[in-house]
Every structure is written in structure tokens, then in C-alpha cells.
Design a protein around this motif. Structure first.
Motif, PDB file in Angstrom:
ATOM      1  N   GLU A  29       0.831  -1.214   0.000  1.00  0.00           N
ATOM      2  CA  GLU A  29       0.000   0.000   0.000  1.00  0.00           C
ATOM      3  C   GLU A  29       0.860   1.256   0.000  1.00  0.00           C
ATOM      4  OE1 GLU A  29      -2.595  -0.235   3.333  1.00  0.00           O
ATOM      5  OE2 GLU A  29      -3.667  -2.005   2.610  1.00  0.00           O
ATOM      6  N   VAL A  30       1.847   1.314   0.906  1.00  0.00           N
ATOM      7  CA  VAL A  30       2.678   2.515   0.994  1.00  0.00           C
ATOM      8  C   VAL A  30       3.601   2.613  -0.217  1.00  0.00           C
ATOM      9  CG1 VAL A  30       4.577   1.494   2.336  1.00  0.00           C
ATOM     10  CG2 VAL A  30       4.060   3.916   2.583  1.00  0.00           C
ATOM     11  N   LEU A  31       4.042   1.477  -0.741  1.00  0.00           N
ATOM     12  CA  LEU A  31       4.910   1.467  -1.922  1.00  0.00           C
ATOM     13  C   LEU A  31       4.185   2.041  -3.131  1.00  0.00           C
ATOM     14  CD1 LEU A  31       7.666   0.386  -3.099  1.00  0.00           C
ATOM     15  CD2 LEU A  31       6.394  -1.663  -3.733  1.00  0.00           C
ATOM     16  N   THR A  32       2.967   1.589  -3.361  1.00  0.00           N
ATOM     17  CA  THR A  32       2.196   2.059  -4.511  1.00  0.00           C
ATOM     18  C   THR A  32       1.827   3.529  -4.365  1.00  0.00           C
ATOM     19  OG1 THR A  32       1.308  -0.172  -4.814  1.00  0.00           O
ATOM     20  CG2 THR A  32       0.152   1.629  -5.910  1.00  0.00           C
ATOM     21  N   LYS A  33       1.500   3.924  -3.154  1.00  0.00           N
ATOM     22  CA  LYS A  33       1.084   5.311  -2.920  1.00  0.00           C
ATOM     23  C   LYS A  33       2.191   6.304  -3.238  1.00  0.00           C
ATOM     24  CE  LYS A  33      -0.642   8.479   0.633  1.00  0.00           C
ATOM     25  NZ  LYS A  33      -1.155   8.615   2.025  1.00  0.00           N
ATOM     26  N   TRP A  34       3.425   5.992  -2.837  1.00  0.00           N
ATOM     27  CA  TRP A  34       4.488   6.986  -2.930  1.00  0.00           C
ATOM     28  C   TRP A  34       5.465   6.775  -4.077  1.00  0.00           C
ATOM     29  CZ3 TRP A  34       3.352  11.194  -0.625  1.00  0.00           C
ATOM     30  CH2 TRP A  34       2.633  11.202   0.561  1.00  0.00           C
ATOM     31  N   THR A  35       5.518   5.593  -4.662  1.00  0.00           N
ATOM     32  CA  THR A  35       6.462   5.353  -5.756  1.00  0.00           C
ATOM     33  C   THR A  35       5.788   4.940  -7.051  1.00  0.00           C
ATOM     34  OG1 THR A  35       6.820   2.985  -5.321  1.00  0.00           O
ATOM     35  CG2 THR A  35       8.155   4.545  -4.058  1.00  0.00           C
ATOM     36  N   GLY A  36       4.519   4.525  -6.988  1.00  0.00           N
ATOM     37  CA  GLY A  36       3.838   4.036  -8.169  1.00  0.00           C
ATOM     38  C   GLY A  36       4.164   2.597  -8.503  1.00  0.00           C
ATOM     39  N   VAL A  37       5.075   1.980  -7.743  1.00  0.00           N
ATOM     40  CA  VAL A  37       5.432   0.581  -7.968  1.00  0.00           C
ATOM     41  C   VAL A  37       4.353  -0.316  -7.371  1.00  0.00           C
ATOM     42  CG1 VAL A  37       7.110  -1.235  -7.455  1.00  0.00           C
ATOM     43  CG2 VAL A  37       7.893   1.075  -7.991  1.00  0.00           C
ATOM     44  N   THR A  38       3.908  -1.310  -8.123  1.00  0.00           N
ATOM     45  CA  THR A  38       2.946  -2.283  -7.618  1.00  0.00           C
ATOM     46  C   THR A  38       3.521  -3.685  -7.774  1.00  0.00           C
ATOM     47  OG1 THR A  38       1.851  -2.526  -9.763  1.00  0.00           O
ATOM     48  CG2 THR A  38       1.001  -0.813  -8.301  1.00  0.00           C
ATOM     49  N   THR A  39       2.841  -4.653  -7.201  1.00  0.00           N
ATOM     50  CA  THR A  39       3.318  -6.026  -7.332  1.00  0.00           C
ATOM     51  C   THR A  39       3.059  -6.516  -8.752  1.00  0.00           C
ATOM     52  OG1 THR A  39       1.285  -7.248  -6.820  1.00  0.00           O
ATOM     53  CG2 THR A  39       2.550  -6.365  -4.950  1.00  0.00           C
ATOM     54  N   PRO A  40       3.781  -7.531  -9.203  1.00  0.00           N
ATOM     55  CA  PRO A  40       3.543  -8.076 -10.543  1.00  0.00           C
ATOM     56  C   PRO A  40       2.386  -9.069 -10.566  1.00  0.00           C
ATOM     57  CG  PRO A  40       5.392  -9.187  -9.542  1.00  0.00           C
ATOM     58  CD  PRO A  40       4.966  -8.136  -8.571  1.00  0.00           C
ATOM     59  N   LEU A  41       1.475  -8.993  -9.598  1.00  0.00           N
ATOM     60  CA  LEU A  41       0.340  -9.898  -9.518  1.00  0.00           C
ATOM     61  C   LEU A  41      -0.957  -9.118  -9.618  1.00  0.00           C
ATOM     62  CD1 LEU A  41       1.528 -12.071  -6.481  1.00  0.00           C
ATOM     63  CD2 LEU A  41       1.992 -12.444  -8.904  1.00  0.00           C
ATOM     64  N   GLU A  42      -1.975  -9.717 -10.206  1.00  0.00           N
ATOM     65  CA  GLU A  42      -3.274  -9.062 -10.279  1.00  0.00           C
ATOM     66  C   GLU A  42      -4.015  -9.179  -8.957  1.00  0.00           C
ATOM     67  OE1 GLU A  42      -5.714 -10.243 -13.489  1.00  0.00           O
ATOM     68  OE2 GLU A  42      -4.393  -9.454 -15.036  1.00  0.00           O
TER      69      GLU A  42
END
Length: 618
Positions: free
Chosen positions: A411-424
Motif C-alpha cells: 500500500e505505501v509502496l504504490t502510494k508513494w512510488t507508483g510501484v505495484t506487485t507483478p500480480l493481479e
């Protein structure tokens, strides 16, 4: 492709050149560490374009060899048996377990074109509004009876170093030297007024002999990536930076033993070793900035400890300078040297309090011919534990890393870096497994066999595999950029703790309960190295709060002590944990550490206020 230097932006900027001497004119970082003045680049190209959430995209299988197709088909059939046609088809369509064949897209989207490690710490990390208060003001600590630098001292330093390597602050509070005075987390700040940058061991020796005679305190500093306040001054200690001692002196291609200076950057050393078919036994998220000397001085653990062990085993020899200027040369290249006490061990993990490391000999393993990284989703921490047990049993000699993270990290990774997991699909827990070996076919068979069995057993509910370097990097980014994302989430209360594996995530859950409905805490996240029982517990809040800190400490230390854990797994003790060492060490052990410090540094001038409290010293 370069990344924008603005830490509040950080997105790819193909049009902007990136190097350690430049920064966009409107970005909030300022270059202070290089001797040359910074040359501004054009304004950040993202200034008027807010970051967009990454779009998911599907990728085709591309061309598979007959053998690869057979393996992928067998894996798909297994998935269908265990997970049902719908989920199996979705995973198979993403080539979740497809082997690494030419033309195969193993990631669902192109990897982000960002650096694997955070921006260089040669740049100050935050805007002026993020500069922390002086350590001496935030913490109840008194300055020791050390001398103060005067003009005569500066003249002496300039007599042995080029004038550009004697860097002076703009005022008595250390203005202009923020890159040396503030730690990477921006939680502690000293007020050093002098930074010295020697380039030879002889210069370090002369500086220390002079400072010992004048009773001037010295803070040795490498890449300043430490997280416990050990790499920055507490008061006005002279900063002795090893930045210019950055030469790789020798690589023995037969034995794999490298000799280098302490100021070499870890990532640059790793690249150099790759050219010789070798690799560093150490890997860290901050590898683009951290230095070998600092790594050894803090006994850094990192991502490859599961495979190669700690630096106590891979460092074969060290050259270091004592507080009085004496140079101790134990630069042995022999793997077996049974001639008395291993004096190199004195400085490994000593955090610059016993001597300043200037050179090292390190045993470097061969570069793997085959690497794979799997990113897996698990429904519970119990499944994460069971999966680790199966990984050790089934992957054996090729298992290189086993990392875990929880959904709060994503959650914090996606919020601040735009990086998400490689899973749907989303899951409460994620696991990153790296394998490294000498035979791609053999390694793939072991890995895919392991993945099939663990999915059949229900330990894994989703996953993907990458073996192409760009896809491996994209998966590793999910794990390694968590710390970067947390910095943007507010003030970070950061803890690095060793715990028995079954108790590892209990600490995270208990911490969340402690701060339920507390608006002074934004989130609690847990991630770390399962292979060595290392939990990285992070609590973020809008700002530093004494109330939050008093709830965390000593509660966390007592929690760790009660399960026979350690208050510091790999970050060291530094300034922040010196006075709580008793929660992990017996009184007799602490007394012996203090005796050693008193013997090797009678005046206590080397990195004072750190690691261990010595009677009669600050």
C-alpha cells in the motif's frame, strides 16, 4: 533511463541526464558532497504532471521452445488441478510459471526504468522543512570534554590534505554540511564544522595522531546510509569521510579474493567483480550509495546472507587505523591463517569506535550462470513459514534469498512510488524467492517443481517468475523500494530486530493493536529477511511524537528480550540503541566491550556516544 532527482517525484526522466553532480533546478535536493559546484539541469519535467497510477497490461507468451512449452503446459495442468480452471487460466496466461525462454514475457508489464537503489546520498535527501532538530536538543545527552577545532587545527589539516578536501561549514551549527551531518532517515543531526576527505591510509594516520594529541573527536563516515545514527556526528565531531579512498586494488581470479579501499561503493564493486566472473557476497537496497568500509564496520547483513553468510566469514583481512594513528595491517589473503587472534574481527561490527577501516580483503563467490526470482502470494504468515521450510528442503543449494512483506508494505509502496506487485490478485503476504546456480535447466526444474508442489499444497495462491535481468530487477524493486516509500509517508520509527521465526510477525500484529485508533500513527508495516529471522518493523506518523516513542520504547525491547531476540539484527547499535544494549547483551558482555573500547581508544575520540557506554567517557 534516469530518475528525476526530486525525491518527491522520482519518476523516469529520459530527457534528463543523471549523475552524481547534477540536480534539477526546482528539485529539493542540493549537492553538497562533491568538491565541484553543482551544475543545474532544466526544471523537473514532471513539475506540472502529477504521477499517474500504473496501468496494468497483459502480455502474450511470445515464442516458446518445445521443451519450455512442455514445462509450461505441465505447470498449467497442475495449476488447473489445484486452483480450478478460472484461476489457473489467469495465472497461466501471465506465464506465471513459464520458464525463461527467449521471447517470453515473464512479467505482466515492463519493469519501471528506475534505479534499483535510492538516489545517491551525495545529495541532501530532503527539503529544508524536513531537516530534523539537533540530536543534542532532541535527546538528553551532554557533550564530552573534547577539544574544539580552531584555525590552527584547520591549517594543519590543510597541510596534509588538498584544500578542497578540508570542507568547512558556513556557521557554528554546521550549515552547508547537511549531507554529512544528517542521517539518511533525517532523524538525527549533528553540527560538524569540518569535513576531512583523505585519499590514502597515511593521511588517515596523520589526522588521527593529531586529533588524539589535541583530544578532537572524530566521526568516521562512509556512504552515510546507516539507520541508527552511527554515521553522523552527535555534536561537533570532525567528520572523516572515506569517499576518496575508492580504489579496487586487486582481484585474484583464481581464488576470488578482492582487495579494495574502504570508500568503494558496493554497487560499483559488484559491477567490477562481475567482469571477472565474481560477485560480492553482500547485497543491500542502498548498494548504490553505501560503502564497503561502512558495510564491514556495521557488519551489514543484507539480501544474500542466507546464501553466503555474514561478513565475519567473507572478510579475510582488514587494514585499519587506531585512535592514536597506529596502522594495523591484517590484510591477509589466506583463507586459513591460524596464527593467533583474528584481529580483523575487532573492527567488523565495531561501528568505527575501535578503528577506522581503510582497506579490506574479501572472498567473493563466482557469479551465478543462472538466476530466477519468484514473487508469490500467501494467505497467512503461517503459510509463509511453511513455504520457507519447503524452499530450504527443495531448493537447497540454489536458494539465494527469501524475503517477505505484508500488504501494508505494498500500500505505501504504490502510494508513494507508483510501484505495484507483478500480480493481479491481492494477498495479506508476499514472498520473494531468488535462486542462483550454475545450470539454468537444472535450476528451472527445481524451481518449477517446487512451485507446482507448493501450489498443490495451497501454500501459494498466486505468483510470477522472472529470469530476464530487467524482470528480475522489476520484481526486486517491490522489495527494495519499501524503505524509500516509507520516507515519504511521514516520520518513520524504524526497528531492525531478530526474532524466532514463529514469533516474527506477532510483533507486527501486537504493534498494530498498540496503536489502534491513534491518529498520531499512520501505519505499521512489516517486512524482512526470513532466512535469518530479521524483521524490519516500521511505524509512520505525520511527525515525530514523544508519546508514540514512549509507547514503543522500551515496550519493543522488552518484547524482544522475552523471546530471546536481538534489538538489532543488521543495522547496528549506533547512537540510538547504545543505552538499551542490555536488552540483548549480558552485563558481563557489555563490560567486556567497554574494556576493549577503553584499551584501544583511551580518550574515547573515535565515534563517541555510539555502540557502548564506557565509564569515564561520554
Amino acid at each position: 533511463q534516469a530518475r528525476c532527482w526530486d525525491v518527491e517525484c522520482g519518476r523516469p526522466s529520459p530527457a534528463q541526464a543523471q549523475d552524481n553532480k547534477t540536480t534539477p533546478a526546482n528539485c529539493k535536493q542540493t549537492q553538497l558532497r562533491t568538491a565541484e559546484p553543482p551544475q543545474p539541469l532544466p526544471p523537473c519535467v514532471h513539475s506540472q504532471n502529477p504521477p499517474q497510477k500504473p496501468q496494468k497490461s497483459s502480455k502474450s507468451l511470445g515464442l516458446l521452445s518445445r521443451k519450455s512449452l512442455k514445462m509450461a503446459t505441465r505447470a498449467a495442468k497442475s495449476l488447473q488441478r489445484t486452483l480450478g480452471p478460472s484461476l489457473a487460466a489467469r495465472i497461466s496466461s501471465r506465464t506465471a510459471w513459464a520458464p525463461a525462454a527467449a521471447g517470453v514475457n515473464l512479467a505482466r508489464r515492463p519493469p519501471p526504468p528506475t534505479q534499483r537503489s535510492p538516489p545517491s546520498l551525495g545529495s541532501v535527501r530532503a527539503s529544508s522543512s524536513a531537516i530534523p532538530p539537533l540530536t543534542s536538543e532532541r535527546y538528553n545527552i551532554q557533550r564530552g570534554g573534547f577539544g574544539e577545532v580552531n584555525q590552527e587545527d584547520i591549517d594543519f589539516f590543510k597541510s596534509i590534505l588538498p584544500e578542497a578536501d578540508v570542507i568547512l561549514a558556513d556557521d557554528a551549527e554546521g550549515a552547508g554540511l547537511e549531507a554529512y551531518n544528517i542521517d539518511w532517515l533525517s532523524t538525527v543531526r549533528g553540527r560538524a564544522r569540518v569535513v576531512l576527505r583523505p585519499s590514502r591510509t597515511e593521511e588517515v594516520s596523520k589526522i588521527m595522531a593529531y586529533c588524539n594529541e589535541r583530544n578532537l573527536a572524530v566521526c568516521p563516515q562512509g556512504g552515510n546510509t546507516g539507520l541508527v545514527g552511527g554515521s553522523v556526528p552527535v555534536f561537533d565531531e570532525i567528520v572523516l569521510s572515506l569517499n576518496k579512498m575508492n580504489k579496487i586494488l586487486d582481484v585474484d581470479e583464481f581464488t576470488g579474493i578482492m582487495t579494495c579501499e574502504a570508500g568503494c561503493v558496493l554497487e560499483q564493486v559488484d559491477h567490477h567483480l562481475n567482469e571477472h566472473g565474481l560477485r560480492m557476497p553482500l547485497d543491500l537496497g542502498a548498494k548504490g550509495s553505501c560503502q564497503i568500509g561502512g558495510n564491514v564496520a556495521t557488519n551489514a547483513g543484507g539480501l544474500r546472507l542466507l546464501r553466503y553468510g555474514s561478513l565475519h566469514g567473507t572478510v579475510l583481512g582488514a587494514e585499519y587505523v587506531l585512535a592514536d594513528g597506529t596502522v594495523v595491517d591484517t590484510l591477509s589473503k589466506m583463507r586459513k591463517d591460524n596464527t593467533g587472534s583474528y584481529l580483523k574481527q575487532l573492527v567488523i561490527g565495531s561501528e568505527g569506535t575501535l578503528g577506522i577501516i581503510t582497506k579490506l580483503t574479501i572472498a567473493c563467490p563466482p557469479l551465478p550462470a543462472s538466476e530466477n526470482v519468484a514473487f508469490l502470494a500467501c494467505e497467512s504468515f503461517d503459510d509463509v513459514l511453511k513455504l520457507f521450510k519447503e524452499a530450504k528442503k527443495n531448493l537447497g543449494e540454489i536458494l539465494s534469498a527469501y524475503e517477505f512483506l505484508d500488504s501494508a508494505c505494498v500500500e505505501v509502496l504504490t502510494k508513494w512510488t507508483g510501484v505495484t506487485t507483478p500480480l493481479e490478485s491481492e494477498a495479506p503476504f508476499y514472498v520473494l524467492i531468488e535462486t542462483a546456480g550454475s545450470n539454468a535447466e537444472h535450476d528451472e526444474q527445481k524451481l518449477y517443481g517446487f512451485l507446482e508442489r507448493t501450489m498443490e499444497d495451497g501454500l501459494v495462491v498466486d505468483g510470477t517468475v522472472g529470469s530476464d535481468p530487467s524482470k528480475i530487477k522489476a520484481i526486486w524493486d517491490v522489495r527494495e523500494r519499501i524503505t524509500e516509500a516509507l520516507k515519504h509517508d511521514g516520520y518513520v520509527y524504524k526497528y531492525d530486530i531478530s526474532l524466532p521465526l514463529p514469533k516474527l510477525y506477532d510483533m507486527v500484529e501486537d504493534t498494530r493493536k498498540l496503536f489502534e485508533d491513534n491518529d498520531k500513527v499512520t501505519r505499521v508495516v512489516g517486512f524482512g529477511h526470513m532466512g535469518d529471522g530479521n524483521l524490519h518493523l516500521n511505524i509512520t506518523g505525520p511527525k515525530f511524537e514523544d508519546e508514540v516513542m514512549s509507547q514503543l520504547e522500551p515496550w519493543l525491547w522488552e518484547w524482544s528480550r522475552d523471546v530471546r531476540g536481538s534489538i538489532s539484527a543488521e543495522h547496528g547499535v549506533g547512537f540510538k540503541k547504545r543505552d538499551v544494549l542490555g536488552y540483548s547483551k549480558a552485563p558481563e558482555a557489555i563490560e567486556l566491550m567497554a574494556t576493549l573500547k577503553k584499551t584501544m581508544d583511551p580518550k574515547g575520540i573515535l565515534n563517541p556516544y555510539k555502540l557502548v557506554k564506557v565509564p569515564g567517557q561520554p
